[in-house]
Motif scaffolding. Structure first.
Motif: not given
Lengths: 373, 373
Positions: B169-172, B179-180, B184-186, B216-219
Motif C-alpha cells: 500500500s502507498i498512502g496518498e 492522488n487517490p 496516472n499518479r502514485d 491494483y486498486s485505488y481511492g
C-alpha cells in the motif's frame, strides 16, 4: 560411414576434453543394496508423471490421456482435461504442484495439444485446480507452435525454482535442423514463466524482435528430466541424445546447449551428423552418457530415509530398465550405479513430501523405495 | 460549519445504509481475558514492522531507519539498508518474508526513499537477503513519484497472496485531491507486482495509457494494515480515515474505494469535505470506525494457541492504545473488544510461525501474547 569412424569419433572425444564418458565411469551393479521396491499403485500403463498431494494421495498422468487420482487404495479418473493429441511420444505428460499448493490449489501439467492451426499438435502447459473428481479453473499458460504430426520430442517436464518461476522443457519435435538453434521458433528449449503464465520482463530474449520471449535457454534436443537442486536451487535437466550423447545440464539464462551443432552422440543409423563436441558460445554438459540410457525423470535425494544416497541424483533409464544413481562431487559425476535392474522402463522418479522415493515404471505402476527389513 | 451538522451527517449515515457504526457496535472492555502479554524484545522506539525467521529470531524495523535482528536475546543492527528519508510518518516501515523464504532468502521491506528527482521522498519497496549482519542482493522493486517533503500517509504495508503476488500500500501522501482518484499518479493505491518486481500482465490498468501499471486498486487514504485471510486467501486492508471513517476493505482488482469522494469521516477541523458516503462505482467498506481508532497492523488469528479467538481479526489502535479484536460472521463485524487497554500505541500485530501473536508497541518493544497461567 563405417563403424571404424565412430570409434575414431569416440577416441577424439575421450582424448580431447575432460568430460566423463562411459569408458571412464561405467554404471556398476551394486552387490547389495539396503532398499527394495514396493508396488503402491498397480495396473498403470505409461504413467508419465506423478504428484503427491498433502493428503498423501497421488495424481498420476497416463500418457494415453487420463488423469488418475489414487487415494486410499482407490483410483478415480479425473474429468475436465483439455483435448489431448496422443501420438508417438506425445500425450498427457508431466504434472507438478505449485510450491504453495496447500494455499492456492494450482496443479500444472504438460500435454500435446491439437489446438490452433495446422494438423497435429505441439506441447502445451496448463494449470487447473482439483475439485472432487474434476478439474476446474483451467488456464492454458503456453502452447508451442506450429502443430505437427511428428511423434517425436515433446520434452515437457515441469519444475518450479525457489523464486517461484515456472520452468518447462519442450523438445525439438523431430526438427533438429530448424528448431533448437532458432529462438524465434518453439522446440528444443527450456522456458521460464511466472506461475500465472506471464513472461518475466527479465527473460533473456524479451527484447529480441520475433523471439519466443518465454525461452530461457536453447539448443536442447529432448529434455525429459528436470529437477531443482535441493541446496543451490538451480534447475537441472537431462535430455535424450541421438545414439549416445544423453546429457545432464544445469540451466543458465540465455545459454545455448549446442544441439545439434555440438553433440557427443551419433545418428541412430550409425552416421555422424556433426564432427564437433565443443564450440565457443555453447555449453558443455555436466555429464553425458555413452551409450545412451534414454533418461526419463530426475530427482535429487535429500531425505533422511536414504542416508547413503543423500545428495545423489536419480535418473530413470527407459532403455536399460533400471534406476541410475549418480554420485556427484563438486558438480561432477564420480560414480554411477544401476539400481533395481530389470524393473522395467523407468519413466519418472520423484522424492515425495513423505521423504520416500517413488518410481513410475511402464506397464507396471508406481513403486515406493523402502528399506529391506 | 457547526458541530450540529456533524451530528446530522452521522445521523444520515446511521439511517441511510446497513453498515455498522460505532453506535451499533461499541468496542467492549472484556471483564477478563485468558491471555497476558510478555515483553520479548525490550527497548524499541517505533518498531514499525516485524518478521519472524525460521530460526525463531526476529527482524524488526525501526522507523528511524534501523533494521534490528533480535536473536538469542541479543540485538544486532543490520547494515546494507538503502538511504531512508525519515520525516513525519515516513521512515523505515514494513518488513515481510517471501512465502518461500526458507529456500530463496528474500526479505521485502518498505521505506521512504529520497531517490530520484525533487526534494523530499516517497514510498519505495526493496527486497534483499540477509547475510550475517548485513543485507545483500538489494533490488529496489518500486519507488513512488514524485518526491515530496510532506510527512503524511506513506501507507506501506506488504503482503503476499496465495498465488505468490506481492501486494503493498502507498498512502496518498497528504495530497487528497490529486492522488487517490488518479491512476496516472502514485499514492492512495494498493499495488500488485510479481515477487521479482515485474508487473503482472493482467494487472487492471496495464492497457491504460499513462497509468501506473502496478496499481491494483485505488481511492485509498492511508492503509497501514494488510493481511491475507487464512481461509480465502483474499487481501484485507484497513486504512486511516480523516476524523472518523477508518475503514476495513477486502481488496478487489481495479476497484475504487472512494477516497475522498465518499467517506464516513470528517475533517480534523470538524468540517465535512464530502456529503456522500456512497456512490455507484465505488466500494463500500466492510466496516468503518467512528470515532477513528487510528489503526496500524492487522492479523487474523488461526492458531490453536488461542481457541476462543480463532477466525478473529486483530488490529492495533495507535490512538486509543489497545489491541482491537473484531469478531466476524460472514464478513461482517458482529462484536468488538478492547484487549490490553493502555498497553501503548500498538503499531503492528502479527501471528508468527510459532502460532503466537506478537505486538509491537511504540516506545516499549515487542510483546508476545501468552496464556495466563
Amino acid at each position: 560411414m563405417k563403424p571404424i569412424y565412430n570409434l575414431l569419433t569416440l577416441f577424439i572425444v575421450y582424448t580431447s576434453c575432460a568430460q566423463q564418458t562411459e569408458s571412464e565411469i561405467k554404471a556398476e551393479s551394486p552387490v547389495n543394496i539396503e532398499y527394495t521396491t514396493e508396488l503402491v499403485v498397480p495396473d498403470l500403463n505409461i504413467a508419465w508423471g506423478m504428484a503427491f498431494l498433502p493428503d498423501e494421495s497421488i495424481l498420476v498422468t497416463e500418457k494415453s490421456g487420463e488423469l488418475i487420482h489414487f487415494k486410499d487404495g482407490t483410483k478415480t479418473t479425473i474429468s475436465g482435461l483439455p483435448e489431448i493429441y496422443v501420438r508417438g511420444q506425445g500425450g498427457f505428460m508431466d504434472i507438478k504442484l505449485h510450491p504453495d499448493y496447500e494455499n492456492n490449489g494450482w496443479i500444472y501439467f504438460s500435454y500435446a495439444s491439437p489446438e490452433g492451426e495446422g494438423e497435429g499438435g505441439n506441447t502445451a502447459i496448463m494449470r487447473a485446480k482439483l475439485n472432487g473428481s474434476s478439474l476446474s479453473n483451467q488456464e492454458q499458460l503456453y502452447k508451442a507452435v506450429p502443430n505437427t504430426t511428428k511423434g517425436q520430442h515433446f520434452g515437457s517436464r515441469i519444475e518450479f525454482d525457489n523464486e517461484g518461476y515456472l520452468f518447462f522443457s519442450i523438445g525439438e519435435r523431430g526438427q533438429r535442423d530448424i528448431n533448437p538453434q532458432d529462438i524465434n521458433r518453439d522446440g528444443g528449449k527450456i522456458y521460464r514463466l511466472h506461475a500465472d503464465g506471464t513472461v518475466p520482463t527479465d527473460n533473456p530474449f524479451v527484447n529480441n524482435s520475433g523471439a519466443k520471449t518465454a525461452i530461457y535457454s536453447y539448443g536442447h534436443r529432448n529434455p525429459q528430466g528436470m529437477t531443482k537442486h535441493p541446496e543451490t536451487g538451480a534447475i537441472w535437466t537431462h535430455e535424450h541424445g541421438p545414439q549416445g550423447g544423453d546429457e545432464i545440464n544445469i540451466i543458465q539464462k540465455s545459454k545455448n546447449y549446442g544441439w545439434p551443432v555440438i553433440s557427443y552422440g551419433i545418428n541412430y543409423s550409425g552416421t555422424t551428423f556433426t564432427d564437433i563436441t565443443q564450440k565457443e558460445g555453447m555449453e558443455q554438459p555436466l555429464f553425458y552418457w555413452i551409450p545412451s540410457i534414454a533418461p526419463s525423470g530426475m530427482a535429487f535425494v535429500n531425505s533422511d530415509n536414504y542416508p547413503n544416497w543423500k545428495g545423489n541424483l536419480l535418473v530413470g533409464s527407459l532403455k536399460f530398465q533400471y534406476l541410475e544413481r549418480l554420485i556427484l562431487e563438486n558438480n561432477k559425476v564420480v560414480k554411477r550405479e544401476k539400481l533395481f535392474e530389470s524393473i522395467g522402463r523407468v519413466r519418472d522418479v520423484r522424492q515425495a513430501p513423505d521423504g520416500y522415493i517413488y518410481l513410475s515404471v511402464e506397464g507396471k505402476g508406481i513403486y515406493k523405495i523402502v528399506p529391506k527389513n
